[in-house]
Design a protein around this motif. Structure first.
Motif, PDB file in Angstrom:
ATOM      1  N   ARG A 228      15.817  68.812 -27.429  1.00 17.19           N
ATOM      2  CA  ARG A 228      14.481  68.216 -27.529  1.00 17.19           C
ATOM      3  C   ARG A 228      13.359  69.243 -27.421  1.00 17.19           C
ATOM      4  N   ILE A 229      13.512  70.237 -26.589  1.00 15.75           N
ATOM      5  CA  ILE A 229      12.422  71.154 -26.284  1.00 15.75           C
ATOM      6  C   ILE A 229      12.095  72.014 -27.512  1.00 15.75           C
ATOM      7  N   ARG A 230      10.810  72.258 -27.743  1.00 16.41           N
ATOM      8  CA  ARG A 230      10.411  73.137 -28.823  1.00 16.41           C
ATOM      9  C   ARG A 230      10.674  74.589 -28.413  1.00 16.41           C
ATOM     10  N   LEU A 231      10.901  75.462 -29.394  1.00 14.38           N
ATOM     11  CA  LEU A 231      11.336  76.831 -29.118  1.00 14.38           C
ATOM     12  C   LEU A 231      10.525  77.811 -29.941  1.00 14.38           C
ATOM     13  N   GLY A 232      10.190  78.955 -29.341  1.00 16.47           N
ATOM     14  CA  GLY A 232       9.424  79.920 -30.118  1.00 16.47           C
ATOM     15  C   GLY A 232       9.386  81.296 -29.489  1.00 16.47           C
ATOM     16  N   ALA A 233       8.843  82.247 -30.255  1.00 14.25           N
ATOM     17  CA  ALA A 233       8.606  83.613 -29.792  1.00 14.25           C
ATOM     18  C   ALA A 233       7.105  83.854 -29.747  1.00 14.25           C
ATOM     19  N   LEU A 234       6.668  84.537 -28.701  1.00 14.12           N
ATOM     20  CA  LEU A 234       5.231  84.776 -28.502  1.00 14.12           C
ATOM     21  C   LEU A 234       5.043  86.212 -28.011  1.00 14.12           C
TER      22      LEU A 234
ATOM     23  N   GLU B  26      13.824  71.996 -20.394  1.00 14.47           N
ATOM     24  CA  GLU B  26      14.021  70.773 -21.174  1.00 14.47           C
ATOM     25  C   GLU B  26      14.275  69.583 -20.256  1.00 14.47           C
ATOM     26  N   GLU B  27      15.166  69.768 -19.295  1.00 14.92           N
ATOM     27  CA  GLU B  27      15.472  68.693 -18.348  1.00 14.92           C
ATOM     28  C   GLU B  27      14.256  68.312 -17.514  1.00 14.92           C
ATOM     29  N   ALA B  28      13.372  69.285 -17.254  1.00 12.79           N
ATOM     30  CA  ALA B  28      12.179  69.033 -16.446  1.00 12.79           C
ATOM     31  C   ALA B  28      11.064  68.361 -17.247  1.00 12.79           C
ATOM     32  N   GLY B  29      11.243  68.224 -18.557  1.00 11.72           N
ATOM     33  CA  GLY B  29      10.244  67.549 -19.378  1.00 11.72           C
ATOM     34  C   GLY B  29       9.153  68.447 -19.908  1.00 11.72           C
TER      35      GLY B  29
ATOM     36  N   LEU C 269      19.346  80.793 -21.562  1.00 17.21           N
ATOM     37  CA  LEU C 269      19.761  79.415 -21.828  1.00 17.21           C
ATOM     38  C   LEU C 269      19.544  78.530 -20.612  1.00 17.21           C
ATOM     39  N   ALA C 270      19.867  79.039 -19.421  1.00 16.59           N
ATOM     40  CA  ALA C 270      19.676  78.251 -18.203  1.00 16.59           C
ATOM     41  C   ALA C 270      18.209  77.896 -17.998  1.00 16.59           C
TER      42      ALA C 270
END
Length: 315
Positions: A66-72, A26-29, A19-20
């Motif tokens: 805001r940030i997109r999330l996924g598994a790769l 996310e905060e970094a854009g 999470l961190a």
């Protein structure tokens, strides 16, 4: 060029550490946060605690905005296609439509054995992957009453229960990852929204992307509908001294006694590495090869300062 942060939480990261990293990205854009889908700890010390990829993505869906999330990528052997479609759909709804789902044939036989998960030969895994994608795509996109009879799984009289994707999307973004050889290229052409080349180099990208484009043309699909991405290691710093410190930390984390200078030299032409100017030189080489998005594979995900620096350099 677009950028995503790719992490390897099987290195012993707790959910709070994952999470961190995601919140810092996310905060970094940074556009997207991806994690691997593994149950054994590597590289580095073995036997460390590991977390389930899709359970943690559900948590991140509610704890980011805001940030997109996924598994790769998620191995076909880990989950039954029908229930997996529901898992992805649920996480996508929880995130407000920010989920990207990566699919692959799997490769790590040891982690399968440790959990009693069957690990058939590669030809069978690719047959399973084709059926998985057929089923998931069918459940998301075909009309009510859709059925499928495969060798490994069968679907009868499926119901979509409304649109699974929000905002006019056809379904959650589908990423297929690997080397882009013939079998995978054919699956990308049929089912993918994005092809991700792993362990990428510019030369390998040129060859793999052309195979995928040719496969698209064979089935009458416009190759430009796809996103062409690449995964490559990342190690950036503001100064050469800081870079050497991060190399030392990385070698320790990976449990290797390699000489730092030799390790750096061996990866200079493969990783996005160095100060901002050096990192962008590598990015421009990848861009020339047709790469549209780079998954920055971070083997020091607890180093939040490096993630912040990635945002300053790439976001």
């Amino acid at each position: 060029m677009r950028f995503a942060l790719m992490t390897e939480p099987q290195q012993g990261l707790t959910y709070e550490e994952i999470l961190a990293a995601a919140r810092t990205a996310e905060e970094a854009g940074i556009e997207a946060f991806f994690r691997s889908d593994h149950y054994s700890s590597f590289p580095g010390e073995s036997g460390l605690p590991t977390t389930d990829a899709w359970t943690t993505l559900g948590g991140l869906a509610r704890e980011t905005s805001r940030i997109r999330l996924g598994a790769l990528v998620s191995p076909v052997t880990f989950r039954i296609p029908g229930s997996f479609a529901k898992v992805i759909q649920t996480a996508d709804e929880m995130s407000g439509g920010r989920i990207e789902a990566g699919f692959g044939a799997g490769w790590n036989d040891e982690e399968h054995a440790a959990l009693g998960i069957p690990f058939p030969p590669i030809d069978e895994r690719y047959a399973m992957l084709e059926e998985e994608l057929t089923i998931i795509h069918g459940l998301w996109a075909e009309p009510d009453g859709w059925s499928f009879g495969g060798q490994h799984w069968q679907v009868r009289d499926a119901r979509r229960h409304g649109e699974v994707a929000r905002g006019g999307r056809r379904h959650p973004h589908i990423v297929l990852g690997g080397a882009g050889k013939r079998r995978l290229a054919a699956l990308v052409a049929r089912f993918g929204d994005e092809f991700n080349l792993n362990s990428a180099s510019a030369d390998a990208a040129l060859e793999a992307y052309e195979r995928v484009r040719a496969a698209c043309r064979e089935v009458g699909r416009d190759p430009d509908e796809l996103v062409y991405s690449a995964m490559t290691g990342v190690l950036v710093a503001e100064t050469d001294a800081e870079l050497r410190d991060r190399v030392a930390q990385l070698l320790e984390a990976m449990g290797t006694k390699d000489d730092a200078a030799e390790w750096l030299s061996a990866r200079r032409n493969r990783w996005v590495m160095g100060t901002a100017d050096e990192a962008w030189e590598r990015v421009r080489t990848m861009e020339t090869a047709g790469v549209q998005r780079i998954m920055l594979q971070d083997f020091l995900p607890r180093d939040l300062d490096q993630i912040r620096l990635m945002g300053r350099i790439f976001a």
